[in-house]
Scaffold this motif. Structure first.
Motif, PDB file in Angstrom:
ATOM      1  N   MET A 122       9.165  -0.444 -13.303  1.00  0.00           N
ATOM      2  CA  MET A 122       8.541  -1.311 -12.176  1.00  0.00           C
ATOM      3  C   MET A 122       8.351   0.123 -10.774  1.00  0.00           C
ATOM      4  SD  MET A 122      10.775  -3.784 -10.726  1.00  0.00           S
ATOM      5  CE  MET A 122      10.967  -4.788  -8.725  1.00  0.00           C
ATOM      6  N   GLY A 123       7.391   0.408 -10.151  1.00  0.00           N
ATOM      7  CA  GLY A 123       7.715   1.908  -9.105  1.00  0.00           C
ATOM      8  C   GLY A 123       8.237   1.059  -7.642  1.00  0.00           C
ATOM      9  N   LYS A 124       8.355   2.182  -6.775  1.00  0.00           N
ATOM     10  CA  LYS A 124       9.291   2.287  -5.731  1.00  0.00           C
ATOM     11  C   LYS A 124       8.951   0.950  -5.103  1.00  0.00           C
ATOM     12  CE  LYS A 124      11.022   5.398  -2.528  1.00  0.00           C
ATOM     13  NZ  LYS A 124      10.887   6.296  -2.249  1.00  0.00           N
ATOM     14  N   TRP A 125       7.333   0.966  -4.949  1.00  0.00           N
ATOM     15  CA  TRP A 125       7.360  -0.347  -3.926  1.00  0.00           C
ATOM     16  C   TRP A 125       6.652  -1.155  -4.499  1.00  0.00           C
ATOM     17  CZ3 TRP A 125       9.191   1.887  -0.200  1.00  0.00           C
ATOM     18  CH2 TRP A 125       9.562   3.380   0.410  1.00  0.00           C
ATOM     19  N   ASP A 126       6.622  -1.891  -5.812  1.00  0.00           N
ATOM     20  CA  ASP A 126       6.550  -3.317  -6.021  1.00  0.00           C
ATOM     21  C   ASP A 126       7.247  -4.208  -5.358  1.00  0.00           C
ATOM     22  OD1 ASP A 126       5.507  -1.810  -8.302  1.00  0.00           O
ATOM     23  OD2 ASP A 126       6.753  -2.652  -9.680  1.00  0.00           O
ATOM     24  N   LYS A 127       8.079  -4.116  -4.876  1.00  0.00           N
ATOM     25  CA  LYS A 127       8.831  -4.984  -3.611  1.00  0.00           C
ATOM     26  C   LYS A 127       8.135  -5.716  -2.496  1.00  0.00           C
ATOM     27  CE  LYS A 127      13.512  -6.139  -6.329  1.00  0.00           C
ATOM     28  NZ  LYS A 127      14.883  -6.236  -5.309  1.00  0.00           N
ATOM     29  N   ARG A 128       7.769  -4.582  -1.987  1.00  0.00           N
ATOM     30  CA  ARG A 128       6.803  -4.212  -0.737  1.00  0.00           C
ATOM     31  C   ARG A 128       5.663  -4.642  -0.940  1.00  0.00           C
ATOM     32  NH1 ARG A 128      10.278  -3.545   2.872  1.00  0.00           N
ATOM     33  NH2 ARG A 128      11.640  -1.717   2.722  1.00  0.00           N
ATOM     34  N   ARG A 129       4.670  -4.329  -2.317  1.00  0.00           N
ATOM     35  CA  ARG A 129       3.672  -4.588  -2.622  1.00  0.00           C
ATOM     36  C   ARG A 129       3.364  -6.022  -2.662  1.00  0.00           C
ATOM     37  NH1 ARG A 129       2.780  -1.695  -6.998  1.00  0.00           N
ATOM     38  NH2 ARG A 129       1.192  -0.229  -6.042  1.00  0.00           N
ATOM     39  N   ALA A 130       4.790  -6.508  -3.298  1.00  0.00           N
ATOM     40  CA  ALA A 130       4.261  -8.441  -3.747  1.00  0.00           C
ATOM     41  C   ALA A 130       4.488  -8.597  -1.862  1.00  0.00           C
ATOM     42  CB  ALA A 130       5.416  -8.441  -4.774  1.00  0.00           C
ATOM     43  N   ALA A 131       5.484  -8.421  -1.105  1.00  0.00           N
ATOM     44  CA  ALA A 131       6.056  -9.164  -0.610  1.00  0.00           C
ATOM     45  C   ALA A 131       4.536  -9.200   0.600  1.00  0.00           C
ATOM     46  CB  ALA A 131       6.539  -8.622   0.667  1.00  0.00           C
ATOM     47  N   LEU A 132       3.732  -7.279   0.746  1.00  0.00           N
ATOM     48  CA  LEU A 132       2.075  -7.381   1.839  1.00  0.00           C
ATOM     49  C   LEU A 132       1.773  -8.551   1.144  1.00  0.00           C
ATOM     50  CD1 LEU A 132       2.853  -3.760   2.036  1.00  0.00           C
ATOM     51  CD2 LEU A 132       3.132  -5.321   3.484  1.00  0.00           C
ATOM     52  N   GLU A 133       0.984  -8.628   0.146  1.00  0.00           N
ATOM     53  CA  GLU A 133       0.021  -9.762  -1.142  1.00  0.00           C
ATOM     54  C   GLU A 133       0.483 -10.887  -0.577  1.00  0.00           C
ATOM     55  OE1 GLU A 133       0.287  -8.068  -5.059  1.00  0.00           O
ATOM     56  OE2 GLU A 133      -0.847  -6.607  -4.625  1.00  0.00           O
ATOM     57  N   THR A 134       1.928 -11.614  -0.641  1.00  0.00           N
ATOM     58  CA  THR A 134       1.997 -12.395  -0.512  1.00  0.00           C
ATOM     59  C   THR A 134       1.745 -12.829   1.298  1.00  0.00           C
ATOM     60  OG1 THR A 134       3.864 -12.507  -1.807  1.00  0.00           O
ATOM     61  CG2 THR A 134       4.252 -14.054   0.318  1.00  0.00           C
ATOM     62  N   ARG A 135       1.825 -12.001   1.872  1.00  0.00           N
ATOM     63  CA  ARG A 135       1.811 -12.587   3.657  1.00  0.00           C
ATOM     64  C   ARG A 135       0.662 -12.210   3.827  1.00  0.00           C
ATOM     65  NH1 ARG A 135       2.534 -14.311   7.795  1.00  0.00           N
ATOM     66  NH2 ARG A 135       2.037 -13.285  10.377  1.00  0.00           N
ATOM     67  N   LEU A 136      -0.565 -10.814   3.258  1.00  0.00           N
ATOM     68  CA  LEU A 136      -2.446 -10.620   3.070  1.00  0.00           C
ATOM     69  C   LEU A 136      -2.204 -12.562   2.985  1.00  0.00           C
ATOM     70  CD1 LEU A 136      -4.573  -9.343   3.272  1.00  0.00           C
ATOM     71  CD2 LEU A 136      -4.212  -9.088   1.078  1.00  0.00           C
ATOM     72  N   GLY A 137      -2.411 -13.013   1.816  1.00  0.00           N
ATOM     73  CA  GLY A 137      -2.692 -14.864   1.348  1.00  0.00           C
ATOM     74  C   GLY A 137      -2.425 -15.563   2.121  1.00  0.00           C
ATOM     75  N   GLU A 138      -0.902 -15.178   2.956  1.00  0.00           N
ATOM     76  CA  GLU A 138      -0.690 -16.350   4.151  1.00  0.00           C
ATOM     77  C   GLU A 138      -1.554 -16.251   5.042  1.00  0.00           C
ATOM     78  OE1 GLU A 138       3.420 -15.507   4.433  1.00  0.00           O
ATOM     79  OE2 GLU A 138       3.818 -16.831   3.050  1.00  0.00           O
ATOM     80  N   LEU A 139      -2.148 -15.375   5.045  1.00  0.00           N
ATOM     81  CA  LEU A 139      -2.959 -15.225   7.260  1.00  0.00           C
ATOM     82  C   LEU A 139      -4.258 -15.350   6.486  1.00  0.00           C
ATOM     83  CD1 LEU A 139      -1.307 -11.381   8.208  1.00  0.00           C
ATOM     84  CD2 LEU A 139      -1.369 -13.549   9.584  1.00  0.00           C
ATOM     85  N   ASN A 140      -4.059 -15.295   5.212  1.00  0.00           N
ATOM     86  CA  ASN A 140      -6.139 -15.503   5.234  1.00  0.00           C
ATOM     87  C   ASN A 140      -6.073 -16.614   5.057  1.00  0.00           C
ATOM     88  OD1 ASN A 140      -7.014 -12.790   4.155  1.00  0.00           O
ATOM     89  ND2 ASN A 140      -6.384 -12.572   2.331  1.00  0.00           N
ATOM     90  N   GLU A 141      -5.222 -17.743   4.552  1.00  0.00           N
ATOM     91  CA  GLU A 141      -4.459 -18.887   4.818  1.00  0.00           C
ATOM     92  C   GLU A 141      -5.156 -19.733   5.572  1.00  0.00           C
ATOM     93  OE1 GLU A 141      -2.798 -22.821   3.200  1.00  0.00           O
ATOM     94  OE2 GLU A 141      -3.074 -20.926   1.405  1.00  0.00           O
TER      95      GLU A 141
END
Length: 105
Positions: free
Chosen positions: A1-20
């Motif tokens: 597991m990479g150092k920024w995996d949690k941040r990446r997941a949170a950013l990707e979730t937010r990106l999905g919300e914004l696109n929607e």
């Protein structure tokens, strides 16, 4: 597991919300205008608010995509101006920020 995996997941979730949300805004803006003058004036005001929200969302999307790019290239968490580490506290509040507190000024 990479150092920024949690941040990446949170950013990707937010990106999905914004696109929607942007899709919903675009659909609302494309809806036919009411025939009544008073209703049309109210809708025009609502459209202006929605456009501002859409513009804000697009800017945040750009910032998130840039942050995801920095995660990929290994520069995430480092200030793009001075190269210092961005504090965890700042990244908690602004996960897409490219600047340390000092350079964000």
């Amino acid at each position: 597991m990479g150092k920024w995996d949690k941040r990446r997941a949170a950013l990707e979730t937010r990106l999905g919300e914004l696109n929607e949300r942007l899709l919903e805004i675009e659909e609302a803006l494309d809806a036919p205008a009411p025939q009544d003058d008073e209703d049309r004036a109210t809708e025009r005001e609502d459209d202006e608010v929605m456009e501002r929200l859409g513009n804000s969302g697009r800017k945040e999307i750009e910032m998130i995509r840039a942050a995801l790019g920095r995660i990929e290239d290994g520069s995430y968490g480092q200030c793009v101006t001075c190269g210092d580490d961005i504090s965890e506290e700042r990244l908690d509040l602004l996960p897409a920020t490219p600047f340390c507190r000092r350079c964000a000024g």
